[in-house]
Scaffold this active site. Structure first.
Site, mmCIF file in Angstrom:
data_model
loop_
_atom_site.group_PDB
_atom_site.id
_atom_site.type_symbol
_atom_site.label_atom_id
_atom_site.label_comp_id
_atom_site.label_asym_id
_atom_site.label_seq_id
_atom_site.Cartn_x
_atom_site.Cartn_y
_atom_site.Cartn_z
ATOM 1 N N THR A 179 3.595 9.670 12.157
ATOM 2 C CA THR A 179 5.052 9.680 12.160
ATOM 3 C C THR A 179 5.592 10.484 13.338
ATOM 4 O OG1 THR A 179 6.999 10.018 10.750
ATOM 5 C CG2 THR A 179 5.313 11.742 10.734
ATOM 6 N N GLU A 236 10.092 6.338 16.323
ATOM 7 C CA GLU A 236 10.190 5.848 14.950
ATOM 8 C C GLU A 236 11.532 6.277 14.352
ATOM 9 O OE1 GLU A 236 7.728 6.301 10.721
ATOM 10 O OE2 GLU A 236 7.496 7.797 12.304
ATOM 11 N N HIS A 237 11.823 7.576 14.437
ATOM 12 C CA HIS A 237 13.104 8.129 13.986
ATOM 13 C C HIS A 237 13.788 8.786 15.178
ATOM 14 C CE1 HIS A 237 10.144 8.667 10.630
ATOM 15 N NE2 HIS A 237 11.105 8.098 9.916
ATOM 16 N N TYR A 281 0.834 -1.202 0.000
ATOM 17 C CA TYR A 281 0.000 0.000 0.000
ATOM 18 C C TYR A 281 0.869 1.252 0.000
ATOM 19 C CZ TYR A 281 -3.778 3.219 0.883
ATOM 20 O OH TYR A 281 -4.680 4.252 0.758
ATOM 21 N N GLU A 298 1.200 -35.106 29.738
ATOM 22 C CA GLU A 298 0.227 -34.113 29.281
ATOM 23 C C GLU A 298 -1.146 -34.746 29.019
ATOM 24 O OE1 GLU A 298 1.900 -31.949 25.976
ATOM 25 O OE2 GLU A 298 3.188 -30.773 27.309
ATOM 26 N N GLN A 301 -10.684 -0.012 1.807
ATOM 27 C CA GLN A 301 -11.172 -0.872 0.730
ATOM 28 C C GLN A 301 -10.029 -1.532 -0.035
ATOM 29 O OE1 GLN A 301 -11.751 2.378 1.104
ATOM 30 N NE2 GLN A 301 -11.731 3.501 -0.829
ATOM 31 N N GLN A 335 9.430 16.493 10.095
ATOM 32 C CA GLN A 335 8.484 15.432 10.408
ATOM 33 C C GLN A 335 7.099 15.991 10.722
ATOM 34 O OE1 GLN A 335 9.095 11.965 10.052
ATOM 35 N NE2 GLN A 335 10.681 13.076 8.942
ATOM 36 N N HIS A 383 -0.837 -39.356 21.403
ATOM 37 C CA HIS A 383 0.481 -38.831 21.009
ATOM 38 C C HIS A 383 1.555 -39.879 21.304
ATOM 39 C CE1 HIS A 383 -1.496 -34.978 20.650
ATOM 40 N NE2 HIS A 383 -0.348 -34.343 20.402
ATOM 41 N N ASN A 427 -3.256 5.931 6.477
ATOM 42 C CA ASN A 427 -3.960 6.672 7.521
ATOM 43 C C ASN A 427 -4.635 5.717 8.504
ATOM 44 O OD1 ASN A 427 -6.301 5.751 6.258
ATOM 45 N ND2 ASN A 427 -6.658 7.678 5.168
#
Length: 437
Positions: free
Chosen positions: A240, A331-332, A129, A419, A193, A262, A424, A217
């Site tokens: 951001t 983030e930065h 995206y 168990e 969408q 930023q 098993h 967004n």
């Protein structure tokens, strides 16, 4: 314009609760996007066209962009901008190829005749995206496509919102970059969408993907959260943010410019300075006011800097400053101090670290060679940015001989019975040629 926070008297490490952060109510947004997701899953292209008109104000003639259109956008690209794109691609691919790949296979012999092989394989199909809202982030094409290609992803699709001013097509720069990178499956679909289209597929238009990556967004983030499990996702990226750890040696002009860079992204963007210098805070405040007055997006920047997510933070010393930025997990994170490399070595939590005055975040946004798809909202304390590894998964291949199995058969049976899973245990017992228990 920007708040000040004094942490010099704080000694108990409650930094995360005291530091500024934007409110980003993804769960509330999930409730809003569920009807969109269900409509796309049930109605396919009809729903996509309806939402395109509703949210983007334009309905593309074709939701899938013709490759000839992308080729034309590349041909018409300004030569200087094309060169900038090519430099960014070259450096990002170089870092991805040499620094981010995993060995294709690792084999461990745990006992004679008993081997476990870890096989690294790429995700088979991904949807990438690319936002197109306040800023058409063509750079995100590079940051998504290049590591996916280096990882060996066999099928790559890109979605970006249709733009009214371009006749319902994504921004020409985005299309030109897709052509430059050899991506011919591009959709003029945006928002929640687009994520729903990738997750569920649309008959006759788009096949489902295994994973969706890329920033967006709050509606895109909410759709990724709602569809996680149907698809893999890279992260739930929020607004951001930049944090700058600086001392009195930092240039206030540079610091102010980086905070504004930023804040320009979004009114919810976060800009945080952490410093032990009161004089620097005063100088940066003056510079911020001067630079905001001269910038194009002053209203957006002023809102971001004046919001609860931004602040100038005073600390006792750089040791406390490191504790604060590690708690913030930006983030930065820029380090603008004397001996910046040594200070940067103490950073544990950050999406990306920019060392010294000559490595601003803007460099990483475009052409440093690093990724700019990074964790936000403190998630850098447990997650990483988008790299080649994001598109790879591991498979364990278990290969035991008869003797190797029989050597530990009793141990496995004991474990299974402990168990209360006798079937098993029996799957081992029957291989020993003993009666079924």
């Amino acid at each position: 314009m920007i708040a000040r926070i004094d942490l010099t008297e704080v000694t108990d490490g409650r930094y995360r609760s005291l530091l500024p952060r934007a409110e980003f109510d993804v769960e509330h947004a999930v409730d809003k996007v569920r009807p969109i997701i269900h409509a796309v899953a049930g109605e396919g292209e009809v729903a996509l066209r309806r939402f395109s008109e509703q949210f983007d104000g334009v309905v593309p003639e074709s939701l899938r962009v013709d490759p000839d259109v992308m080729a034309r956008c590349l041909d018409e690209l300004d030569p200087t901008l094309r060169e900038a794109f090519e430099i960014s691609i070259e450096r990002r691919r170089g870092v991805a190829t040499l620094g981010e790949q995993e060995e294709a296979e690792r084999r461990v012999e745990v006992a004679a005749g008993a081997t476990i092989t870890t096989r690294i394989v790429p995700v088979d199909r991904v949807g990438l995206y690319v936002p197109g809202g306040l800023a058409p982030l063509a750079s995100s094409v590079i940051m998504n496509v290049v590591p996916a290609q280096v990882a060996g992803v066999g099928s790559i699709a890109v979605a970006s919102p249709p733009q009214k001013e371009f006749g319902g097509l994504p921004h020409p720069n985005i299309l030109a970059l897709c052509a430059l990178l050899g991506v011919d499956e591009v959709y003029a679909v945006g928002g929640a969408q687009a994520i729903a289209m990738f997750a569920h597929g649309v008959p006759g238009l788009c096949e489902p993907v295994s994973m969706v990556t890329g920033p967006g967004n709050i509606w895109v983030v909410a759709a990724k959260r709602a569809l996680r499990g149907v698809i893999g996702i890279d992260a739930e990226a929020g607004p951001t943010e930049i944090a700058i750890l600086a001392d009195e040696t930092a240039d206030p002009v540079h610091v102010a410019a980086d905070l504004l860079s930023q804040a320009e992204h979004d009114p919810m963007a976060a800009a945080v300075l952490v410093t032990d210098s009161r004089a620097l805070i005063d100088a940066v405040t003056t510079q911020v006011e001067r630079q905001v007055a001269a910038t194009r997006h002053r209203e957006r920047i002023t809102t971001a800097l004046g919001g609860q997510q931004s602040a100038l933070v005073l600390v006792r010393d750089l040791d406390q400053g490191l504790d604060v930025v590690n708690a913030y997990a930006a983030e930065h994170l820029e380090i603008q101090t004397r001996d910046a490399a040594a200070v940067a070595a103490g950073v544990r939590n950050a999406g990306a670290v920019f060392v010294g005055t000559w490595a601003p975040v803007s460099l990483g946004d475009y052409s440093a060679g690093s990724t700019h798809v990074l964790p936000t909202a403190g998630c850098a304390c447990f997650s990483s940015g988008l790299t080649v590894r994001s598109f790879l998964k591991s498979i364990h291949v278990i290969d035991y001989s008869q003797d190797a199995l029989l050597e530990i058969a009793g141990s496995v049976e004991a474990f299974a019975m402990a168990e209360n899973l006798p079937a098993h245990a029996n799957a081992i017992t029957v291989r020993r040629g003993e009666p079924t228990k």
